[in-house]
Design an enzyme around this catalytic site. Structure first.
Site, PDB file in Angstrom:
ATOM      1  N   GLY A 433       0.817  -1.206   0.000  1.00 25.41           N
ATOM      2  CA  GLY A 433       0.000   0.000   0.000  1.00 25.41           C
ATOM      3  C   GLY A 433       0.854   1.260   0.000  1.00 25.41           C
ATOM      4  O   GLY A 433       1.976   1.279  -0.522  1.00 25.41           O
ATOM      5  N   SER A 434       0.338   2.298   0.621  1.00 23.92           N
ATOM      6  CA  SER A 434       0.969   3.620   0.517  1.00 23.92           C
ATOM      7  C   SER A 434       2.303   3.746   1.235  1.00 23.92           C
ATOM      8  O   SER A 434       2.990   4.763   1.075  1.00 23.92           O
ATOM      9  CB  SER A 434       0.006   4.688   1.042  1.00 23.92           C
ATOM     10  OG  SER A 434      -1.141   4.767   0.214  1.00 23.92           O
TER      11      SER A 434
END
Length: 698
Positions: A433-434
């Site tokens: 993810g981020s």
């Protein structure tokens, strides 16, 4: 009966060739040819008869194959009258298999003209491998002619070992050695030899309600009543025999009190491998168990025996070669009074080596407590030295259970649980993810494809590169205004910015940096870690995949320890530190990947990642600790079948790294498999903050 020495003297006095000479002495010349021909025929028949040596070889071939019953058929009739087949098989099998004899070989010196007397003595050398090592000795075997055919063996126990008389026995005596202890960086025990409670039964002291008591004991110990009955019915059990059933923790006083209410139950101290942190470090320490037949076959040349224990996973397996204890073993011939007559072969006892690891027990305990109720993982590391401080997989398992014996019910419970407590999550790879935006930022700045202060322009909360993307859009959550630069994209975790940045970087450049950062490569670490990857085939097949990769989705899979190493470049001038697990005095930190990015690039991205935590509106602001400066990045990875899928899960991440904690620097990454109903990545951010704060002592 003629002794072996007498046989040997007779044999030395024989003269070769007398049979053939007798055929031609005293005959006329006209008959010489026929007699000579007849003599050759008789001599050939004589030579083709089995020699005593052939019998010896066949006998030992059967011994090496464990065919004791067939060996008995090679004994002379007199010998068979002295010992029954059952006793012969039992004596040979118990001795040879009891000492772990294998690869038994016999060497008989070659004779130019072997004799075929009615009684023969064969001298030979026997060699074999045993539980105590290689054994070699010389021996003699007396054989008698079986009519006009082959030879039979005049057998007694000295043919097993020369000093083994009929009423003697062979014993395998051991001197226990101690397995090495595993300590953390502060000298706290992670694994050692300790004391547990051995629960057992004395049959003669059991009550008349035997079956009911067995059922109660089975319920308390979580084992089957059938296994208890089988143990009590073993052939060696007498009324006063202590029959061991199961080990339990020494401090389980409640269970001990319940058991001692039952007649016949006896609890004594026993030595076993113990793990003080239990499930908080189960996947880290691993556990030991008895060696399996398959493992023994593989390691039989390394000094293991059927009674050895061996590390099955975790640190116990990783450092097995150094931790393992080698028990002292001696194969002795013992007389009827129990006195050792001869030590045939022996091996000295060697204690295992103590191992010190970089783990901090308090960080490990805190990290597990934070993640214990979730399916997730956490890892902590000193980002300046690479020394790993904690490795947590939750939910975990208690390695003490494996050492003391798991019931079938408990094993099935662990093995079939949806929470997968046996799966080591810190060794696996996950969609990051981020958290990966910090890495994309470093690649973009270093390659010149991201200009940190450049405003890419506001494009809304949903974006696609062109109509060729069809119904696929990259979306982001926060409308933070029109200043779309690197700092704000990191602070507000803008998916669209990093999707656009990845397309500007390009697939070839991205793949080049993946290679520089160790993707698709085994990280040299004491515990096996899955390799981080960005695609199954090593390619980025489309612009959509490239865009998704830029903000940590696509087909990206990253190992948590590898992610810590990648983030270490922000505090090491662009170098990725090598994570290590073994503590070494005066250790010099090692660089795993040198100058992935320049010091200037690392500094630029570091400063923007600090704002993720320092800026009150940043996604990592809840991780802020007064008096501590740290960089950080949140992450939420969506795992779903399609963009319209509303049933998918969200992996929550947070990674952070202290900047000015000179004495106790720490980097921590945490992940929970599904935070969709738990508040997103902020749920993980709070947990990671607690780990950092506890370590910093603030």
């Amino acid at each position: 009966m003629t002794t072996r020495k007498e046989h040997l003297r007779k044999r030395k006095g024989r003269r070769r060739g007398n049979h053939r000479v007798a055929l031609i002495i005293g005959v006329s010349a006209g008959v010489v040819f026929l007699c000579a021909a007849a003599g050759i025929l008789v001599w050939n028949i004589f030579l083709n008869r089995p020699a005593a040596e052939d019998t010896v070889r066949e006998y030992f071939e059967l011994l090496n194959a464990g065919e004791y019953g067939q060996m008995y058929g090679f004994l002379s009739s007199d010998s068979q009258n002295e010992i029954s087949e059952e006793d012969f098989v039992s004596r040979n099998q118990n001795i040879y298999e009891g000492i772990g004899a294998s690869d038994i070989k016999v060497d008989i010196p070659e004779e130019e003209n072997p004799s075929r007397e009615d009684t023969e003595t064969v001298t030979y050398t026997t060699s074999m491998n045993t539980a105590a090592g290689a054994l070699e000795f010389k021996n003699q075997m007396t054989l008698v002619k079986n009519g006009d055919s082959d030879y039979r063996i005049d057998w007694d126990s000295t043919l097993i070992f020369p000093s083994l008389l009929t009423d003697y026995r062979v014993s395998l005596d051991t001197v226990s050695a101690k397995r090495g202890t595993i300590y953390d960086r502060n000298g706290n025990i992670l694994a050692s030899q300790g004391t547990v409670s051995q629960v057992g039964l004395v049959p003669g002291k059991m009550s008349e309600n035997r079956e009911a008591d067995i059922q109660k004991i089975a319920e308390i110990l979580e084992i089957s009543a059938e296994s208890i009955s089988a143990a009590l019915n073993a052939s060696y059990v007498q009324d006063d025999t202590f029959v061991p059933l199961k080990q339990i923790p020494k401090d389980d006083t409640e269970k001990e009190e319940q058991l001692l209410q039952i007649a016949g139950v006896l609890i004594s101290d026993a030595e076993a491998r113990v793990y003080p942190l239990g499930e908080a470090a189960g996947h880290l320490t691993g556990y030991v168990q008895s060696i399996t037949a398959e493992e023994l076959e593989e390691k039989q040349t390394e000094g293991y025996t059927s009674t050895s224990v061996i590390g099955k996973s975790g640190l116990e397996a990783a450092f097995e070669d150094r931790l393992r204890a080698v028990d002292g073993i001696a194969v002795n011939v013992v007389n009827s009074a129990g006195k050792v007559i001869e030590t045939l072969v022996s091996q000295e006892a060697h204690d295992g080596e103590d191992i010190y690891v970089t783990i901090d027990s308090s960080v490990q305990q805190t990290a597990y407590e934070q993640f214990a109720s979730d399916r997730g993982t956490a890892a902590a590391m000193n980002p300046l030295t690479g020394e790993v401080l904690a490795l947590v997989s939750a939910p975990g398992y208690d390695p003490n259970e494996f050492v003391m014996g798991l019931s079938d019910t408990r094993w099935n419970e662990l093995n079939s649980s949806e929470d997968m407590p046996l799966n080591s999550r810190f060794q696996s790879t996950w969609v990051p993810g981020s958290t990966f935006k910090g890495i994309t930022a470093a690649v973009g700045v270093e390659s010149g494809r991201i200009i940190p202060d450049e405003n890419l322009g506001y494009v809304g909360l949903s974006w696609q590169a062109d109509a060729g993307w069809g119904d696929y859009y990259v979306t982001t959550l926060t409308d933070y205004g029109t200043e779309v630069n690197l700092r704000n994209a990191l602070v507000y975790s803008d998916n669209i910015y990093f999707a656009r940045a990845a397309l500007n970087i390009g697939g070839d450049v991205m793949k080049d940096y993946f290679g520089k950062m160790g993707f698709g490569e085994e990280l040299p670490f004491a515990l096996s870690l899955q390799q981080s990857t960005y695609d199954d085939d090593g390619n980025i097949d489309s612009d959509i995949q490239l865009a998704d990769t830029g903000y940590g989705q696509g087909r990206l899979l990253v190992n948590p320890v590898h992610l810590l190493s990648m983030y270490s470049m922000f505090v090491n001038g662009g170098n990725m530190i090598l994570p290590v697990l073994e503590l070494e005095e005066g250790y010099t930190p090692q660089i795993w990947k040198e100058q992935v990015v320049s010091a200037a690039t690392a500094e630029t991205v570091k400063n923007d990642l600090i704002q993720v935590v320092e800026d009150p509106t940043g996604t990592g602001a809840s991780a802020k600790i007064d008096g501590v400066t740290m960089l950080g990045k949140t992450g939420t990875a969506e795992i779903k079948e399609s963009q319209d899928d509303t049933e998918g899960i969200e992996r929550g991440w947070f990674i952070c790294e202290t900047i000015d904690a000179a004495e106790k620097p720490i980097a921590v990454v945490g992940m929970v498999e599904d935070v969709k109903q738990l508040g997103g990545s902020s749920y993980v951010t709070g947990k990671v903050r607690e780990i950092v704060e506890g370590y910093a002592g603030i």
